[in-house]
Design a protein around this motif. Structure first.
Motif, short mmCIF file in Angstrom:
data_model
loop_
_atom_site.label_atom_id
_atom_site.label_comp_id
_atom_site.label_asym_id
_atom_site.label_seq_id
_atom_site.Cartn_x
_atom_site.Cartn_y
_atom_site.Cartn_z
N LEU A 1 11.00 13.91 15.14
CA LEU A 1 11.93 12.90 15.64
C LEU A 1 12.64 13.32 16.92
O LEU A 1 13.55 12.64 17.38
N GLY A 2 12.17 14.41 17.48
CA GLY A 2 12.84 14.92 18.68
C GLY A 2 12.90 13.90 19.80
O GLY A 2 13.94 13.70 20.43
N LEU B 1 0.83 -1.20 0.00
CA LEU B 1 0.00 0.00 0.00
C LEU B 1 0.87 1.26 0.00
O LEU B 1 2.05 1.21 0.37
N THR B 2 0.24 2.36 -0.38
CA THR B 2 0.86 3.66 -0.19
C THR B 2 0.64 4.08 1.25
O THR B 2 -0.44 3.86 1.81
N GLY B 3 1.66 4.67 1.87
CA GLY B 3 1.56 5.06 3.27
C GLY B 3 0.45 6.07 3.52
O GLY B 3 0.07 6.84 2.63
N GLY B 4 -0.07 6.08 4.74
CA GLY B 4 -1.13 7.01 5.10
C GLY B 4 -1.33 7.02 6.60
O GLY B 4 -0.57 6.41 7.36
N SER B 5 -2.40 7.67 7.04
CA SER B 5 -2.66 7.78 8.47
C SER B 5 -2.91 6.43 9.13
O SER B 5 -2.79 6.30 10.35
N TRP B 6 -3.23 5.43 8.32
CA TRP B 6 -3.47 4.09 8.87
C TRP B 6 -2.21 3.49 9.50
O TRP B 6 -2.29 2.51 10.25
N LEU B 7 -1.05 4.09 9.22
CA LEU B 7 0.21 3.60 9.79
C LEU B 7 0.44 4.09 11.21
O LEU B 7 1.34 3.61 11.90
N GLU B 8 -0.35 5.05 11.65
CA GLU B 8 -0.17 5.61 12.99
C GLU B 8 -0.53 4.57 14.05
O GLU B 8 -1.42 3.76 13.87
N CYS C 1 5.81 6.77 1.99
CA CYS C 1 5.49 6.99 3.40
C CYS C 1 6.00 8.37 3.83
O CYS C 1 7.17 8.68 3.68
N SER C 2 5.11 9.16 4.38
CA SER C 2 5.48 10.50 4.82
C SER C 2 6.30 10.44 6.10
O SER C 2 6.18 9.50 6.90
N ILE C 3 7.10 11.46 6.31
CA ILE C 3 7.93 11.56 7.51
C ILE C 3 7.08 11.58 8.78
O ILE C 3 7.53 11.18 9.86
N SER C 4 5.82 12.02 8.63
CA SER C 4 4.95 12.13 9.80
C SER C 4 4.64 10.78 10.44
O SER C 4 4.17 10.73 11.57
N TYR C 5 4.91 9.68 9.71
CA TYR C 5 4.62 8.36 10.27
C TYR C 5 5.87 7.68 10.83
O TYR C 5 5.79 6.56 11.31
N LEU C 6 7.00 8.38 10.76
CA LEU C 6 8.24 7.79 11.27
C LEU C 6 8.36 7.99 12.77
O LEU C 6 9.20 8.73 13.26
N LYS C 7 7.49 7.32 13.48
CA LYS C 7 7.51 7.40 14.94
C LYS C 7 7.99 6.08 15.51
O LYS C 7 8.11 5.07 14.81
N THR C 8 8.28 6.09 16.77
CA THR C 8 8.83 4.89 17.41
C THR C 8 7.93 3.68 17.19
O THR C 8 8.42 2.57 16.94
N GLU C 9 6.60 3.87 17.27
CA GLU C 9 5.68 2.75 17.13
C GLU C 9 5.82 2.06 15.78
O GLU C 9 5.68 0.84 15.67
#
Length: 776
Positions: free
Chosen positions: A614-615, A550-557, A575-583
């Motif tokens: 990423l802070g 799939l293409t990345g989206g809010s479903w990755l949160e 995948c947008s940078i906004s989804y690059l969280k620890t989870e």
């Protein structure tokens, strides 16, 4: 085939009785009686299918059983469909009392009870016909026929002992007949002589090879020894030297591909015989077969093995074996067909499994004829003729042009279960309205090889609640799926290939979904109002997923991705940078069943956004961000527990590659890096990967000026293919490249090494010989 039909429906009926006992209510008794009758029929049909070829009395009896089974399946599936419509209607009338709902259900129950009783009576009459028309000895007679068939097979495969002259002669005769017969088909064929060492395989082959009639039958012949450690170039050269003239200069300068092309061109339309002795692995043939001409290459029907497996699953052809994964069982089925030479391996995956397979036209024609005779499926290739009146599976080959599929189907075709179209025509919005009348019980819908133009599925497409397989293949065509897709509760596979689609968030309701392959499609976000009404929907509910693209989206949160622990293949694009969280990275680390992982991230974000996003991760992962780097993959955790991961592709900026060997999958065979902008030479680290066979450094993967392939003992000893694309600053070939004795293919697309290559060419000698052999 009739036995398979009955077996599949009996299993389906048993599951329905267990899962939906409350739905069937007072009809449950008749349903169980039907199931028991099916079990008895299955036992008699085990041999009847084969005997119908020899006994004309059996054929109508088998056809009647099949028709009764199909009618029973239609009756029950129509009841389930009606009950679903009733449920949807009552949901809009929640104010009505419960008694009204029960009264509304009674007509459907009474109709089902009446029709199942009729079917049970019909089956009883069919079974009674066995004694009435003298078919009681069916099983015994068929067993005798089966024994004869087994005996016949055993006679065709004699044990060949080198010391047994008679055995050698008998075996030689059979091999010679196979060679002569296969040559007459005008297609490249393979005859394998397999067995333990010392059985006389080579002696048998030589006896056939040296016979005058065989020598005269072929235009050219060659015998080569392969051995356990084979090199493709040497084998091809040895064959070429026996069938054609090769100059001393060509022997020195030509690489594998050049020899292969020259050999293939020479053999052309000729009848040729090549014997490969002492072959230890099927990889030998997989590697060499592209260099041998196949005059009837267009006479083979080829299909992707993965698509075939998904179709088998949707059709219900795969029977459960304990806790085994259905896809693994299907692979066993495929290997059995290959072993019986009913299908051929066209290509293999990197891990050695079948990638695509094919069937020869002669076998295909036979299969289509048998399937038509057994009312299993129809292949329609001529739009000027009339479609069959009663059909369950339909394959359309020819372009429909101005024809509408629905206009070609009769009213009695409402029992259609599978529709596969290779016609190249899209189905417009108006066509769907009339078509749906004929496909209300559809299980498989495959619209492959469609033209650009797109598909708009109607708003009520979700009424096809029996649908298990939906495929609309193409490249960047627009596909519109309605929100009612969330009603396809039995859907197992959704494949949109590279088409563009905004998939409704209701897709997350489909708990039976196993394969979601829509790499260029997005899943829409769920609105707050919808969350309040229907609750939160997320991917964590799809715990049966094996394949996700799939293409990345809010479903990755969140951590939902990490709950899909059965995933074997994961491909995420844009995948947008906004989804690059620890989870997200923790979820990837939990997916230890992965075999293929492809992560592609959007670039171009500013330092400020990176610091905001990423802070909190910086301290935990030791991430540093400055004005000169934009690190998009800082949170990747070690893949040391991904024991099955053999194919890894990363597209996004990396600060640097991890120097710890434990970071990488232990059985990594292929690594592809794109847009990483690595400054340090990656070879200093990648040389530690002992199993790596293919390394692809794509666009801007490496922006340094030098690359060094350190030649150490066991360093990159498995590397066969090296692709370096658009590394513009690298003006010289990697140092030590020509010392890599196992390297077979080198690609330098868009690099700046031309001057360096020219210098080596002008200097000639051993270095140029090595480079010519591996460059492609």
């Amino acid at each position: 085939m009739a036995e398979g039909t009955v077996t599949f429906f009996a299993e389906k009926l048993s599951n329905l009785i267990l899962q939906q006992a409350s739905v069937f209510g007072e009809v449950e008794g008749q349903m169980k009686l039907l199931r028991n009758e099916l079990e008895w029929m299955r036992l008699f049909l085990r041999d009847a299918d084969s005997k119908r070829v020899y006994d004309e009395r059996v054929k109508p009896w088998v056809n009647q059983i099949r028709s009764a089974t199909h009618e029973a399946e239609d009756v029950i599936d129509e009841f389930i469909l009606n009950m679903d419509h009733r449920k949807r209607r009552l949901n809009t009338l929640k104010f009505l009392p419960t008694c009204v709902g029960m009264v509304d259900k009674l007509p459907f129950i009474h109709q089902l009870d009446s029709r199942v009783k009729d079917i049970n009576a019909m089956i009883g009459a069919i079974m009674a016909n066995r004694s009435k028309y003298g078919l009681e000895d069916l099983t015994a007679s068929s067993s005798s026929t089966a024994d004869q068939a087994v005996s016949h097979k055993e006679k065709r495969a004699p044990v060949v002992e080198e010391s047994d002259v008679v055995g050698i002669d008998d075996g030689a005769k059979k091999v010679k007949q196979m060679l002569m017969m296969k040559v007459e088909t005008s297609t490249r064929s393979v005859v394998s002589i397999v067995g333990m060492g010392g059985l006389g395989k080579t002696t048998l082959a030589k006896k056939v090879y040296n016979q005058r009639v065989v020598q005269g039958h072929f235009d050219c012949k060659a015998w080569v020894y392969v051995s356990q450690e084979f090199r493709a170039r040497e084998i091809l050269l040895a064959i070429a030297l026996q069938v054609m003239s090769v100059s001393d200069e060509e022997k020195k300068e030509m690489g594998e591909d050049e020899i292969g092309k020259k050999l293939c061109g020479y053999l052309g339309e000729k009848k040729y015989l090549v014997v490969m002795d002492d072959v230890w692995s099927s990889e030998v043939w997989s590697r060499l077969q592209p260099h041998f001409p196949d005059q009837a290459k267009d006479g083979n029907s080829e299909i992707d093995a993965w698509d075939l497996i998904k179709l088998w699953l949707a059709e219900g052809f795969i029977h459960r074996r304990g806790k085994e994964r259905p896809e693994d069982i299907a692979e066993d089925y495929m290997h059995e067909l290959i072993h019986r030479s009913l299908i051929q391996v066209a290509d293999r995956r990197l891990d050695g499994r079948v990638k695509s397979c094919r069937i020869h036209d002669l076998l295909r024609d036979l299969a289509v004829s048998e399937a038509k005779d057994a009312h299993f499926f129809e292949v329609h290739e001529n739009m000027d003729s009339t479609f069959p009146i009663s059909i369950r599976r339909l394959v359309i080959q020819q372009n429909l042009i101005n024809h509408d599929i629905s206009q070609c189907l009769h009213d009695s075709s409402s029992q259609l279960r599978t529709l596969v179209s290779f016609s190249g025509s899209t189905i417009g919005k108006k066509s769907w309205g009339s078509l749906q009348e004929h496909i209300k019980l559809l299980t498989v819908l495959n619209l492959s090889e469609e033209e650009v133009g797109g598909h708009v599925l109607p708003w009520d497409f979700g009424q096809l609640i029996h649908l298990k397989f939906l495929c609309i293949k193409g490249f960047r065509s627009h596909v519109k799926l309605p929100s009612s897709i969330g009603r396809l509760v039995n859907l197992q596979s959704l494949d949109l290939e590279l088409n563009d689609c905004n998939i409704p968030h209701s897709i997350w309701k489909l708990k039976k979904l196993r394969h979601l392959e829509c790499l260029c499609s997005k899943v829409s976000s769920q609105s707050q109002i919808n969350k309040c009404v229907n609750g939160c929907l997320g991917m964590e509910q799809l715990t049966n997923l094996q394949t996700l693209a799939l293409t990345g989206g809010s479903w990755l949160e969140g951590d939902g991705l990490g709950k899909l622990t059965q995933l074997r293949s994961l491909k995420l694009s844009q995948c947008s940078i906004s989804y690059l969280k620890t989870e997200f990275f923790e979820s990837i680390a939990k997916l230890t069943a992965l075999e293929i992982l492809n992560l592609s991230f959007m670039k171009g974000h500013t330092k400020k956004i990176l610091e905001n996003r990423l802070g909190s991760m910086r301290e935990k992962k030791n991430v540093t961000i400055d004005h000169h780097t934009q690190t998009l993959l800082p949170g990747l955790m070690p893949f040391s527990h991904h024991a099955y991961l053999y194919d890894l592709s990363l597209n996004g900026m990396l600060e640097k590659l991890s120097e710890q060997i434990e970071f990488y999958p232990p059985k990594l065979l292929r690594l592809a890096l794109w847009g990483c902008k690595l400054i340090d030479d990656p070879m200093m680290i990648l040389k530690k990967l002992p199993s790596l066979r293919i390394l692809l450094l794509g666009y801007n993967a490496y922006v340094g000026e030098k690359m060094e392939l350190i030649v150490e003992r066991r360093a990159m000893s498995s590397l066969k293919t090296l692709d370096i694309w658009s590394c513009n600053k690298m003006e010289k070939l990697p140092h030590g490249l020509l010392e890599q004795t196992n390297l077979e293919k080198l690609s330098l697309q868009g690099s700046s090494c031309h001057k360096s290559i020219k210098e080596i060419e002008e200097a000639g000698g051993e270095d140029w010989d090595k480079l010519r052999k591996i460059m492609c």
